[in-house]
Design a protein around this motif. Structure first.
Motif, PDB file in Angstrom:
ATOM      1  N   TRP A   1      31.003  20.711  53.402  1.00 29.61           N
ATOM      2  CA  TRP A   1      29.810  20.673  52.566  1.00 29.61           C
ATOM      3  C   TRP A   1      28.522  20.402  53.136  1.00 29.61           C
ATOM      4  N   GLY A   2      28.256  19.918  54.501  1.00 24.10           N
ATOM      5  CA  GLY A   2      26.627  20.227  55.027  1.00 24.10           C
ATOM      6  C   GLY A   2      25.925  21.443  54.108  1.00 24.10           C
ATOM      7  N   ARG A   3      24.541  20.949  54.472  1.00 24.12           N
ATOM      8  CA  ARG A   3      23.462  21.755  53.669  1.00 24.12           C
ATOM      9  C   ARG A   3      22.071  21.407  54.459  1.00 24.12           C
ATOM     10  N   THR A   4      21.985  21.855  55.069  1.00 23.51           N
ATOM     11  CA  THR A   4      20.278  22.156  55.596  1.00 23.51           C
ATOM     12  C   THR A   4      19.667  22.875  55.106  1.00 23.51           C
TER      13      THR A   4
ATOM     14  N   ALA B   1      14.011  24.438  54.555  1.00 21.48           N
ATOM     15  CA  ALA B   1      15.034  23.506  54.867  1.00 21.48           C
ATOM     16  C   ALA B   1      15.168  22.431  53.867  1.00 21.48           C
ATOM     17  N   ILE B   2      16.069  21.192  53.675  1.00 18.45           N
ATOM     18  CA  ILE B   2      15.990  20.734  52.351  1.00 18.45           C
ATOM     19  C   ILE B   2      15.161  19.309  52.839  1.00 18.45           C
ATOM     20  N   ASP B   3      14.679  18.873  53.905  1.00 15.61           N
ATOM     21  CA  ASP B   3      14.528  17.700  54.947  1.00 15.61           C
ATOM     22  C   ASP B   3      12.897  18.041  54.319  1.00 15.61           C
TER      23      ASP B   3
ATOM     24  N   LEU C   1      22.068  17.916  47.022  1.00 14.12           N
ATOM     25  CA  LEU C   1      21.927  18.435  48.307  1.00 14.12           C
ATOM     26  C   LEU C   1      20.503  17.847  49.360  1.00 14.12           C
ATOM     27  N   LYS C   2      20.267  16.053  49.344  1.00 14.69           N
ATOM     28  CA  LYS C   2      19.468  15.578  50.331  1.00 14.69           C
ATOM     29  C   LYS C   2      20.446  14.646  50.627  1.00 14.69           C
ATOM     30  N   ARG C   3      21.312  14.626  50.382  1.00 14.75           N
ATOM     31  CA  ARG C   3      22.883  13.904  50.812  1.00 14.75           C
ATOM     32  C   ARG C   3      23.668  14.270  51.009  1.00 14.75           C
ATOM     33  N   PHE C   4      24.116  15.689  51.039  1.00 11.68           N
ATOM     34  CA  PHE C   4      24.686  16.224  52.124  1.00 11.68           C
ATOM     35  C   PHE C   4      23.852  17.021  52.987  1.00 11.68           C
ATOM     36  N   CYS C   5      22.674  17.116  53.145  1.00  6.96           N
ATOM     37  CA  CYS C   5      21.943  17.601  54.313  1.00  6.96           C
ATOM     38  C   CYS C   5      21.891  16.524  54.679  1.00  6.96           C
ATOM     39  N   LEU C   6      22.543  15.451  55.067  1.00  5.63           N
ATOM     40  CA  LEU C   6      22.712  14.098  56.381  1.00  5.63           C
ATOM     41  C   LEU C   6      24.123  14.168  56.783  1.00  5.63           C
TER      42      LEU C   6
ATOM     43  N   PHE D   1      10.988  20.114  49.524  1.00  5.67           N
ATOM     44  CA  PHE D   1      12.015  19.100  48.268  1.00  5.67           C
ATOM     45  C   PHE D   1      11.912  17.897  48.716  1.00  5.67           C
ATOM     46  N   VAL D   2      10.205  16.875  48.674  1.00  6.84           N
ATOM     47  CA  VAL D   2       9.976  15.810  47.969  1.00  6.84           C
ATOM     48  C   VAL D   2       9.730  15.739  47.651  1.00  6.84           C
ATOM     49  N   LEU D   3      10.101  14.784  46.389  1.00  2.00           N
ATOM     50  CA  LEU D   3       9.401  14.938  44.783  1.00  2.00           C
ATOM     51  C   LEU D   3       8.136  14.044  45.102  1.00  2.00           C
TER      52      LEU D   3
END
Length: 325
Positions: A277-280, A294-296, A266-271, A300-302
């Motif tokens: 396949w994009g997900r934000t 929002a994914i960013d 998901l972290k890479r698809f939000c770009l 969504f930060v570890l």
């Protein structure tokens, strides 16, 4: 022992250090080890392919994934992937409580033929009474995809009484891939790598570098082991984006539900918000309530654990005071 930790590295510095370590390891790591928890050369090549999914250097993903798959598959794909047509329930009468039996009786062990590199998953990944979303369930062909048969089972959902009120989810489709039978999961999962994931990394890299025929060949190879015998291969889609989407859907079916790699995907698809396949954003519903982020976003930060931050105030990062951390 009492010296301060060094300053935090930048993202670029971290990536550089990781890549350097992988290349040093690749030069010295043995070609064969005696157990999947001990990485070998193929596992290191797989890690380099995975690393480059995040640098978005897809020619490098293809290069390392192809090296790894070619070496691993030298003795035949049957040694790397289970044909789900050969799996059975034991005992056969009750799929809810039965074990899954493979011809080698190892499908529920770290030494499963599909596991390239074993690392334990989170204890709750893929366990019973986890409700997949309708979107996830719709990815599976319920009549031909044998992953649907073995992973997704309809059973009574959660039920309880609180303050005199009965809460009953009723029958729900639940994800049983990692459900325990006799203290072993039905299917052994890993936070490392499986051979099917390796094959799909190569397929994604081929698709993203416009080698779409090669990508479809890899996807169809895996599907022959997952679908009812005689199911026709997928036909070649018309566009490159359709092929990429098809590969990524197959990746989602293959990776465990609730897995760290889905989070990282998901972290890479939000770009890629404009791609199919994009997900934000992620949206979940619980009863009448909707939860969305929002994914960013910070959720969504570890985070760096508070136990580490406490002893390193020089970093200037405040402690995380959220109640769930």
């Amino acid at each position: 022992m009492n010296a301060k930790m060094p300053d935090l590295s930048t993202q670029e510095e971290v990536f550089t250090k990781v890549l350097n370590d992988l290349h040093i390891g690749l030069a010295h790591i043995p070609a064969v080890t005696n157990y999947p928890s001990r990485p070998n050369k193929v596992a290191t090549q797989a890690m380099l392919a995975y690393y480059h999914l995040f640098t978005r250097k897809y020619d490098s993903v293809a290069y390392y994934a192809n090296l790894a798959w070619t070496a691993a598959a030298a003795k035949g794909t049957d040694n790397l992937i289970y044909n789900f047509n050969s799996l059975t329930y034991a005992p056969p009468g009750n799929p809810l409580s039965s074990s899954i039996v493979s011809p080698d009786s190892k499908i529920n062990l770290p030494s499963s033929r599909e596991i390239l590199f074993f690392r334990a998953t989170d204890a709750n990944v893929g366990r019973a009474q986890s409700y997949p979303s309708d979107e996830f369930i719709s990815l599976f062909d319920a009549t031909k995809d044998l992953r649907y048969k073995f992973y997704l089972i309809t059973n009574a959902g959660y039920k309880t009484t609180y303050n005199g009120t009965v809460y009953d989810d009723g029958p729900r489709v639940q994800y049983y891939r990692g459900a325990l039978t006799n203290n072993l999961p039905r299917f052994q999962m890993t936070s490392g790598f499986t051979y099917p994931e390796l094959l799909l990394m190569r397929a994604e890299a081929y698709a993203r570098t416009n080698k779409t025929a090669e990508a479809m060949a890899d996807v169809n190879l895996l599907r022959r082991y997952r679908f009812v015998t005689g199911t026709p291969d997928l036909v070649q889609p018309a566009t490159q984006d359709e092929v990429i989407k098809l590969v990524l859907d197959e990746r989602r079916r293959e990776l465990p539900l609730g897995h760290i790699k889905r989070f990282m995907d998901l972290k890479r698809f939000c770009l890629e918000p404009d791609k199919p396949w994009g997900r934000t954003r992620i949206t979940h519903k619980l009863g009448s309530e909707t939860f969305e982020s929002a994914i960013d976003a910070p959720l969504f930060v570890l985070p760096i654990p508070n136990g580490v931050l406490k002893f390193n105030p020089q970093w200037g990062i405040p402690m995380d005071e959220r109640p769930f951390n």
